[in-house]
Write a protein that holds these residues in place. Sequence first.
Motif, PDB file in Angstrom:
ATOM      1  N   LEU A 150       6.624  13.312  13.936  1.00  0.00           N
ATOM      2  CA  LEU A 150       6.608  13.917  15.275  1.00  0.00           C
ATOM      3  C   LEU A 150       7.523  15.135  15.322  1.00  0.00           C
TER       4      LEU A 150
ATOM      5  N   TYR B  95       5.176  16.558  23.200  1.00  0.00           N
ATOM      6  CA  TYR B  95       6.625  16.358  23.095  1.00  0.00           C
ATOM      7  C   TYR B  95       7.371  17.557  23.660  1.00  0.00           C
TER       8      TYR B  95
ATOM      9  N   ASP C 225       0.327  15.548  19.704  1.00  0.00           N
ATOM     10  CA  ASP C 225       1.545  14.776  19.965  1.00  0.00           C
ATOM     11  C   ASP C 225       2.765  15.700  19.989  1.00  0.00           C
TER      12      ASP C 225
END
Length: 439
Positions: free
Chosen positions: A219, A261, A257
């Motif tokens: 991530l 974020y 993703d």
Amino acid sequence: MKNDKIYPKIPLKNDKNAVIYLDLRANAAVHKAFDGDFDVDQMILAITSLVPGARFVPKKTLLILDEIQDCANARSSLKYWDIDGRFDVICTGSFLGVKGFRSPYVRGVPVGYEEQVAMYPLTFGEFLLNAGLDEKVFEYVQNCVEKKIAVDQAVHQSMRNLYLQYLIVGGMPEVVNVFFETHDLNAVKEIQRQILNSIKDDFGRYKDAEGKDKVNEVLKLRAEACLASLPAQLSKEYKKFQYSLVDAKGHSPEKADGLQYLEDVGLAVRAYNVKSLSCPLEAEKIPTEFKVFFIDTGLLVSQLGDEIPAKILDGDLGAYKGAVAENMVASAFAKNGKSLFYFHAPSGSPELDFLFEKNGEVVIVECKASNNRATSMKYVIANPKKYGKHKAVKFADANVGAGVGFETFPLYALGFMQDGRKKKNVVKMIDAKKIKAPK
């Protein structure tokens, strides 16, 4: 590290107002104060034993819990501070909006006992007040904007120059302080880069079930790659976000993703394309077609070429293909609580920079780096049968004025918008007691 470097000494005499500041990241030892029962007196005893000089004075002490996401029990305890009522408590957290990457709240979240306030970088209006602008001048300009009266030329030029500085500096408090202290744009850029690096250091951080610090490396890399791609995304003629420009492994869903974020931590904001110019815009948005902007235009400028600040100060907001001009509108509207939409026809024309709703109507917003013709906006206005009848506003390097079917405002007028979140929305109540059943 000594405690007096972590916790500022508290000047307290004769029960004067006091502030007790606890940095829950810098000193993990103070977490113990929230490990036992949530009895306020017991927590006070624990805090004062750990923090030299701390004194709690009922109705006069403010407790600040910084980086509260690092201590789940501290947040859980807020309910009991509120019920007790003797002390005010303010908490801050950099990553509270990030889903799935928080400390585990084993003892619950204080639903109904905390009021969450989203914090944004300073608006241009706040920047002016910190610059020492006379409130009478502020009120004068605001009055001109609201009543659509041309601003005195000398004041207009001063506001314009200050706004150009604001676009480079942005609204991050530490950056603004450095700018007012030094007036050095190189120092400003250095602080902006430090802030971005500090934020990136925290990307992907979370606490596992045992409360240990962990990093989701995948991530983290995707978020960093999405952030690094933004200048290139905004330099295109059509600034639609493309995952193909994100230099990270994975398909679009995985890269998404990383982009989500950036939104969750408050660095970026999306503007969605819509199928038609009709209310509600939310129902018309195309979920897969959007632009992504920095929430702070100063942070965007810090990522561009070294020559960009000089061009901006010369009034060239078209530099970097209008990225700065569009970002400043997106930033101002987002800080004002407005959802961002735009219109880009499948054929590519017309293209309207931004749209928002007011009193159940769609309002067109065009932003011009100079005072160029707003061709798309004028075309839509001239074709009401095809696109509907809409009010329109143009922000440009010009004074307050008007055109055929639209109003013109100077770019700095974005800093004088009224906060839409503060408007009253009072419903006229029906006296239920007076309703009678028919005979």
